[in-house]
Design an enzyme around this catalytic site. Structure first.
Site, PDB file in Angstrom:
ATOM      1  N   LYS A  15       0.752  -1.248   0.096  1.00  0.00           N
ATOM      2  CA  LYS A  15      -0.088   0.043   0.089  1.00  0.00           C
ATOM      3  C   LYS A  15       1.119   1.057  -0.311  1.00  0.00           C
ATOM      4  CE  LYS A  15      -1.378  -1.186   4.036  1.00  0.00           C
ATOM      5  NZ  LYS A  15      -1.527  -2.687   4.177  1.00  0.00           N
ATOM      6  N   ARG A  73      -9.649   1.705   8.748  1.00  0.00           N
ATOM      7  CA  ARG A  73      -9.455   0.239   9.014  1.00  0.00           C
ATOM      8  C   ARG A  73     -10.341  -0.783   9.735  1.00  0.00           C
ATOM      9  NH1 ARG A  73      -3.452   1.078   8.995  1.00  0.00           N
ATOM     10  NH2 ARG A  73      -2.877  -1.661   9.389  1.00  0.00           N
ATOM     11  N   ARG A  75      11.407  -6.202   4.925  1.00  0.00           N
ATOM     12  CA  ARG A  75      10.879  -4.846   4.740  1.00  0.00           C
ATOM     13  C   ARG A  75      11.837  -3.369   6.316  1.00  0.00           C
ATOM     14  NH1 ARG A  75       5.319  -2.208   5.461  1.00  0.00           N
ATOM     15  NH2 ARG A  75       5.238  -3.807   7.178  1.00  0.00           N
ATOM     16  N   ARG A  85      10.867  -1.974  11.217  1.00  0.00           N
ATOM     17  CA  ARG A  85      10.066  -1.575  12.076  1.00  0.00           C
ATOM     18  C   ARG A  85       9.994  -2.812  13.289  1.00  0.00           C
ATOM     19  NH1 ARG A  85       4.655   0.368   8.212  1.00  0.00           N
ATOM     20  NH2 ARG A  85       3.435  -1.484  10.277  1.00  0.00           N
ATOM     21  N   ARG A  93      -0.972  -8.613  13.726  1.00  0.00           N
ATOM     22  CA  ARG A  93      -2.086  -7.963  12.613  1.00  0.00           C
ATOM     23  C   ARG A  93      -2.671  -8.420  11.708  1.00  0.00           C
ATOM     24  NH1 ARG A  93       3.572  -5.654  11.317  1.00  0.00           N
ATOM     25  NH2 ARG A  93       2.803  -4.493   9.761  1.00  0.00           N
TER      26      ARG A  93
HETATM   27  P1  ADP Z   1       2.173  -1.866   3.038  1.00  0.00           P
HETATM   28  O1  ADP Z   1       1.950  -0.242   2.900  1.00  0.00           O
HETATM   29  O2  ADP Z   1       0.687  -2.282   2.480  1.00  0.00           O
HETATM   30  O3  ADP Z   1       2.633  -2.836   4.364  1.00  0.00           O
HETATM   31  P2  ADP Z   1       4.673  -1.331   1.620  1.00  0.00           P
HETATM   32  O4  ADP Z   1       4.273  -0.779   0.337  1.00  0.00           O
HETATM   33  O5  ADP Z   1       5.533  -0.991   2.891  1.00  0.00           O
HETATM   34  O6  ADP Z   1       3.434  -2.062   2.367  1.00  0.00           O
HETATM   35  O7  ADP Z   1       5.262  -2.335   1.324  1.00  0.00           O
HETATM   36  C1  ADP Z   1       6.414  -4.228   2.038  1.00  0.00           C
HETATM   37  C2  ADP Z   1       7.399  -4.938   1.869  1.00  0.00           C
HETATM   38  O8  ADP Z   1       7.511  -4.788   0.489  1.00  0.00           O
HETATM   39  C3  ADP Z   1       8.453  -3.667   1.335  1.00  0.00           C
HETATM   40  O9  ADP Z   1       9.734  -3.341   2.308  1.00  0.00           O
HETATM   41  C4  ADP Z   1       8.377  -3.089  -0.361  1.00  0.00           C
HETATM   42  O10 ADP Z   1       9.717  -3.042  -0.675  1.00  0.00           O
HETATM   43  C5  ADP Z   1       7.582  -4.364  -1.038  1.00  0.00           C
HETATM   44  N1  ADP Z   1       7.586  -4.564  -2.070  1.00  0.00           N
HETATM   45  C6  ADP Z   1       5.872  -3.302  -2.252  1.00  0.00           C
HETATM   46  N2  ADP Z   1       5.935  -3.908  -3.347  1.00  0.00           N
HETATM   47  C7  ADP Z   1       6.381  -5.053  -3.870  1.00  0.00           C
HETATM   48  C8  ADP Z   1       6.518  -5.524  -4.785  1.00  0.00           C
HETATM   49  N3  ADP Z   1       5.227  -5.118  -5.939  1.00  0.00           N
HETATM   50  N4  ADP Z   1       7.073  -7.290  -4.807  1.00  0.00           N
HETATM   51  C9  ADP Z   1       7.930  -6.985  -4.192  1.00  0.00           C
HETATM   52  N5  ADP Z   1       8.126  -6.185  -3.285  1.00  0.00           N
HETATM   53  C10 ADP Z   1       7.955  -5.510  -2.758  1.00  0.00           C
HETATM   54  P1  AMP Z   2       0.482   0.648   9.072  1.00  0.00           P
HETATM   55  O1  AMP Z   2       1.872   0.811   8.781  1.00  0.00           O
HETATM   56  O2  AMP Z   2      -0.451   1.186   7.843  1.00  0.00           O
HETATM   57  O3  AMP Z   2       1.271  -0.708   8.227  1.00  0.00           O
HETATM   58  O4  AMP Z   2       0.188   1.163  10.781  1.00  0.00           O
HETATM   59  C1  AMP Z   2       1.290   0.520  11.792  1.00  0.00           C
HETATM   60  C2  AMP Z   2      -0.168   0.408  13.162  1.00  0.00           C
HETATM   61  O5  AMP Z   2       0.108   1.814  13.228  1.00  0.00           O
HETATM   62  C3  AMP Z   2      -1.122  -0.383  12.655  1.00  0.00           C
HETATM   63  O6  AMP Z   2      -0.537  -1.615  13.289  1.00  0.00           O
HETATM   64  C4  AMP Z   2      -1.869  -0.106  14.386  1.00  0.00           C
HETATM   65  O7  AMP Z   2      -1.151  -0.384  15.324  1.00  0.00           O
HETATM   66  C5  AMP Z   2      -1.845   1.597  13.921  1.00  0.00           C
HETATM   67  N1  AMP Z   2      -2.294   2.188  12.697  1.00  0.00           N
HETATM   68  C6  AMP Z   2      -2.538   3.023  11.536  1.00  0.00           C
HETATM   69  N2  AMP Z   2      -3.406   2.953  11.061  1.00  0.00           N
HETATM   70  C7  AMP Z   2      -4.564   3.178  12.242  1.00  0.00           C
HETATM   71  C8  AMP Z   2      -6.170   3.139  11.394  1.00  0.00           C
HETATM   72  N3  AMP Z   2      -6.906   3.582  10.970  1.00  0.00           N
HETATM   73  N4  AMP Z   2      -6.982   2.807  12.780  1.00  0.00           N
HETATM   74  C9  AMP Z   2      -5.960   1.642  13.804  1.00  0.00           C
HETATM   75  N5  AMP Z   2      -4.616   1.880  14.117  1.00  0.00           N
HETATM   76  C10 AMP Z   2      -3.905   2.541  13.071  1.00  0.00           C
END
Ligand code: ADP
Ligand code: AMP
Length: 220
Positions: A13, A88, A127, A161, A172
């Site tokens: 995302k 969420r 990541r 993270r 999660r």
């Molecule tokens: P989210 O925001 O949904 O938690 P991220 O954008 O942080 O996901 O992506 C999660 C991990 O996967 C990151 O380390 C990112 O670099 C990697 N990633 C994102 N898109 C792809 C893809 N299409 N193929 C392989 N790895 C990806």
């Molecule tokens: P993310 O960066 O989207 O993976 O979010 C990391 C963490 O932040 C989540 O696991 C939640 O603990 C918190 N968080 C992010 N967005 C929300 C939301 N809309 N509602 C509640 N908690 C959130």
């Protein structure tokens, strides 16, 4: 356009939101990034959020909705935004609906990123994000930084993270299935959901998303 991105943790995302926001000239609003910025600044909100985030739980609705509302009311979001990680759960979706209704505006689309669970686990395990700005995202094998441990965008330090540990990721994912997935049906009932696969090269997924959003926009 006003878009909501949904998908499990690690779906891509944040990666796609940064790219789509630039292409569509709208701000990328990530509640996760906003919480992490509060944690780095050691604000009261950051301290509260961290205890929930580290346990893999959602931060309480009241503070999350207030923070998201405040961000959406900034001038740069007047003509559109891309929400990443908000809403969420169904109560947050209802609160967003009420907020938009008072402004007489509507969402254009809810973009649902589909990825198998085993892929999500691999993406999260590798990541790495930047200390200066958690929207600068890398992966040790899929998207490595040019210099190990250093952010390509700003030179900041890359780290894993706290909530990307195996145990917290399991929690999660469970929270995603029980609390977040129901918003997909909620928005399907409003005819807003477009689902795309988030498997494959990052650039291809961005193109897929843009095509899907164009179809959605044109179909109205
Ligand atoms: P989210 O925001 O949904 O938690 P991220 O954008 O942080 O996901 O992506 C999660 C991990 O996967 C990151 O380390 C990112 O670099 C990697 N990633 C994102 N898109 C792809 C893809 N299409 N193929 C392989 N790895 C990806
Ligand atoms: P993310 O960066 O989207 O993976 O979010 C990391 C963490 O932040 C989540 O696991 C939640 O603990 C918190 N968080 C992010 N967005 C929300 C939301 N809309 N509602 C509640 N908690 C959130």
């Amino acid at each position: 356009m006003r878009i909501v991105l949904v998908g499990p943790p690690g779906a891509g995302k944040g990666t796609q939101a940064t790219r789509l926001a630039e292409k569509l000239s709208i701000p990328h609003i990530s509640t996760g990034d906003l919480f992490r910025a509060n944690i780095s600044r050691q604000t009261e909100l950051g301290k509260l959020a961290k205890s929930y985030m580290d346990a893999g739980n959602l931060v309480p609705d009241e503070v999350t909705i207030a923070m998201a509302k405040d961000r959406m009311e900034q001038p740069d979001a007047e003509n559109g935004f891309l929400l990443d990680g908000f809403p969420r759960n169904v109560s947050q979706a209802e609160a967003l609906g009420e907020l938009l209704e008072t402004e007489a505006i509507k969402l254009d689309a809810v973009l649902d990123l589909e990825v198998p669970e085993e892929e999500v686990v691999k993406r999260i395990a590798g990541r790495r994000i930047c200390r200066n700005d958690s929207s600068h995202v890398f992966h040790v094998t899929y998207s490595p930084a040019k210099k190990e441990g250093v952010c390509d965008v700003c030179g900041g330090e890359l780290y894993q993270r706290d909530d990307d540990s195996e145990e917290t990721v399991r929690k999660r994912l469970e929270v995603y299935h029980t609390q977040t997935e129901p918003i997909i049906d909620y928005y399907k009932a409003q005819g807003l959901v477009v689902t795309i696969s988030s498997l494959g090269p990052v650039e291809e997924i961005t193109q897929r998303a843009l095509e899907a959003l164009k179809r959605e926009d044109g179909g109205k």
